[in-house]
Design a protein around this motif. Sequence first.
Motif, PDB file in Angstrom:
ATOM      1  N   UNK A 136       0.987  -1.237   0.070  1.00 16.32           N
ATOM      2  CA  UNK A 136      -0.099   0.143   0.072  1.00 16.32           C
ATOM      3  C   UNK A 136       0.838   1.107   0.476  1.00 16.32           C
ATOM      4  N   UNK A 137       1.947   1.493   0.489  1.00 12.07           N
ATOM      5  CA  UNK A 137       3.095   2.547   1.244  1.00 12.07           C
ATOM      6  C   UNK A 137       3.275   2.601  -0.308  1.00 12.07           C
ATOM      7  N   UNK A 138       3.727   1.603  -1.716  1.00 15.12           N
ATOM      8  CA  UNK A 138       4.179   2.238  -3.119  1.00 15.12           C
ATOM      9  C   UNK A 138       2.484   2.751  -3.324  1.00 15.12           C
ATOM     10  N   UNK A 139       1.555   2.426  -3.440  1.00 14.48           N
ATOM     11  CA  UNK A 139       0.713   2.586  -3.774  1.00 14.48           C
ATOM     12  C   UNK A 139       0.421   3.583  -3.928  1.00 14.48           C
ATOM     13  N   UNK A 140       0.394   4.585  -2.474  1.00 18.07           N
ATOM     14  CA  UNK A 140       0.192   5.417  -1.911  1.00 18.07           C
ATOM     15  C   UNK A 140       1.196   6.786  -2.606  1.00 18.07           C
ATOM     16  N   UNK A 141       2.311   5.894  -2.483  1.00 22.13           N
ATOM     17  CA  UNK A 141       3.688   6.732  -3.453  1.00 22.13           C
ATOM     18  C   UNK A 141       3.317   7.362  -4.271  1.00 22.13           C
ATOM     19  N   UNK A 305       2.687   7.635   5.617  1.00 19.65           N
ATOM     20  CA  UNK A 305       3.119   6.840   4.255  1.00 19.65           C
ATOM     21  C   UNK A 305       4.737   8.481   3.802  1.00 19.65           C
ATOM     22  N   UNK A 306       4.933   8.382   3.953  1.00 18.83           N
ATOM     23  CA  UNK A 306       6.223   9.020   3.709  1.00 18.83           C
ATOM     24  C   UNK A 306       7.379   9.599   5.068  1.00 18.83           C
ATOM     25  N   UNK A 307       8.343   9.257   4.754  1.00 16.24           N
ATOM     26  CA  UNK A 307       8.752   8.007   3.941  1.00 16.24           C
ATOM     27  C   UNK A 307       8.184   6.946   3.616  1.00 16.24           C
ATOM     28  N   UNK A 308       8.234   6.577   2.080  1.00 13.64           N
ATOM     29  CA  UNK A 308       7.296   5.896   2.353  1.00 13.64           C
ATOM     30  C   UNK A 308       8.507   4.630   2.273  1.00 13.64           C
ATOM     31  N   UNK A 309       9.496   4.569   1.663  1.00 13.10           N
ATOM     32  CA  UNK A 309      10.845   3.476   2.400  1.00 13.10           C
ATOM     33  C   UNK A 309      11.360   3.210   3.687  1.00 13.10           C
ATOM     34  N   UNK A 310      11.044   4.193   4.622  1.00 15.38           N
ATOM     35  CA  UNK A 310      11.061   3.821   5.087  1.00 15.38           C
ATOM     36  C   UNK A 310       9.991   3.085   6.545  1.00 15.38           C
ATOM     37  N   UNK A 311       8.824   3.215   6.110  1.00 10.53           N
ATOM     38  CA  UNK A 311       7.900   2.505   6.215  1.00 10.53           C
ATOM     39  C   UNK A 311       7.748   0.802   5.556  1.00 10.53           C
ATOM     40  N   UNK A 312       8.506   1.056   4.770  1.00 11.28           N
ATOM     41  CA  UNK A 312       8.419  -0.386   4.465  1.00 11.28           C
ATOM     42  C   UNK A 312       9.658  -0.592   5.054  1.00 11.28           C
TER      43      UNK A 312
END
Length: 468
Positions: A136-141, A305-312
């Motif tokens: 989802x985070x990639x989708x939102x980004x 949701x941002x930074x999305x890579x950190x959430x991932x």
Amino acid sequence: MEIETGNCKRTISSGDDDDSSNRTGTWVSASAHIITAVIGSGVLSLSWAIAQLGWIGGSISLVIFSVITWYTSALLADCCRDPVSGRRCSCYTDTVKSHLGGINIKFCGIAQYVNLVGVTIGYSITSAISMAAIKRSGCFHNKGHDAGCHVQNNMFIIIFGVIEIILSQIPNFHELSWLSVVAAVMSFAYSSIGLSLSIAKVVGGSHSTTSLTGTTVGVDVTGSQKIWNCFEALGNIAFAYAFSTVLIEIQDTLKSSPPENESMKKATSVGVSVTTMFYISCGVLGYAAFGNAAPGNFLTGFGFYEPFWLIDIANLCIIIHLVGAYQVFCQPIFKQVEDWSLKRWPNNNFMKESRPIKLPLFGDYHFSTFKLVWRTCYVITATVVAMIFPFFNGVLGLLGAASFWPLTVYFPIQMHMSRENIRPLCWKWIWLNVLVVACLIISGLAAAGSVAAITKQLQTYKPFSSVS
């Protein structure tokens, strides 16, 4: 299935049962096991729990549960050997049999194994939520925060189950130290990321509404919702500290020099202290960041949701951690069923069959068809149940309520009083029993709140249709 505890015992000679190469653990490895078992999915719900209880009630509850867990775990660690023979007990029910006997044995066995099964189901749900969050985070980004980006959780639950089918072939608890160390590192990683994101949100000028008493009746919730949510929050906090279920099994991995109860007490102090520090930090700062609208899982809630890579990265750490924690909780189940089956059918070749297989990098592995079939069936069953009842906060609260009183409070205190021959109606006897009754009431309220939450969700939920 009748719960047998004799299978857990080991025959020893000369009072020394620690020459076995299986027992090489130290307080460091035990601390890793504890941190792996404790800092799990429970930390993700703490900001929501504090939002229900408020600054005062939430913070006090975290400290109280921490102190109770530390104290009763120390009592339980002292009960690791039979008071008459001095032999080491290698599972919780064996310890209860040695100190209390009678109906307590079956009561303990039911409480322990129901909780262990429940935790594995809960971890399947949590890991799927984290896997879905990465997608989802990639989708939102890519599409913006207004996009739906909803995904089905079932596929992710199945993926987690396949991984656990492979890892469940690890022979026993004694082979899990490396997995627990990796999982403990992951727990620190995602807790620290969540902590950092909360700080960043607060420092960035978050105007979330907080209060001393948490969610406001008439604004955030109704009066009845406030009461039920507070009870459920207590269950979530209790679940966050649940590791007494596997304490004896962890202690059974320790060498007896220094004495294993001393090593276990040291490991317990380190494990509970570290987790409490993280819990208070994550819970309090998560509440400060989200306020009364804190989500059930603060890493997958709105706003991160941002930074999305950190959430991932954080969610990937959760997944890796739960992969290891799952094994810490299900290995006692595997051992119990396998020992019982071998005792029940001692001459059955299917039960006894075990042949060595050389694996690259791992050396000899003793393959058993029975273990392969039984452990695979167990993981598949837990996976299917997780797909039917994917209720994060409600399941965590119910598991915490169901295990906290009997396994963390009642049995350790009763065994301590029996071991120390504490006289009825003396001061220590009175306050220990007051603690038992008070915790029983808290567990009952927490269970009621969690059942109410699950019941409400079941009214609109369709099985196998969980969506993140």
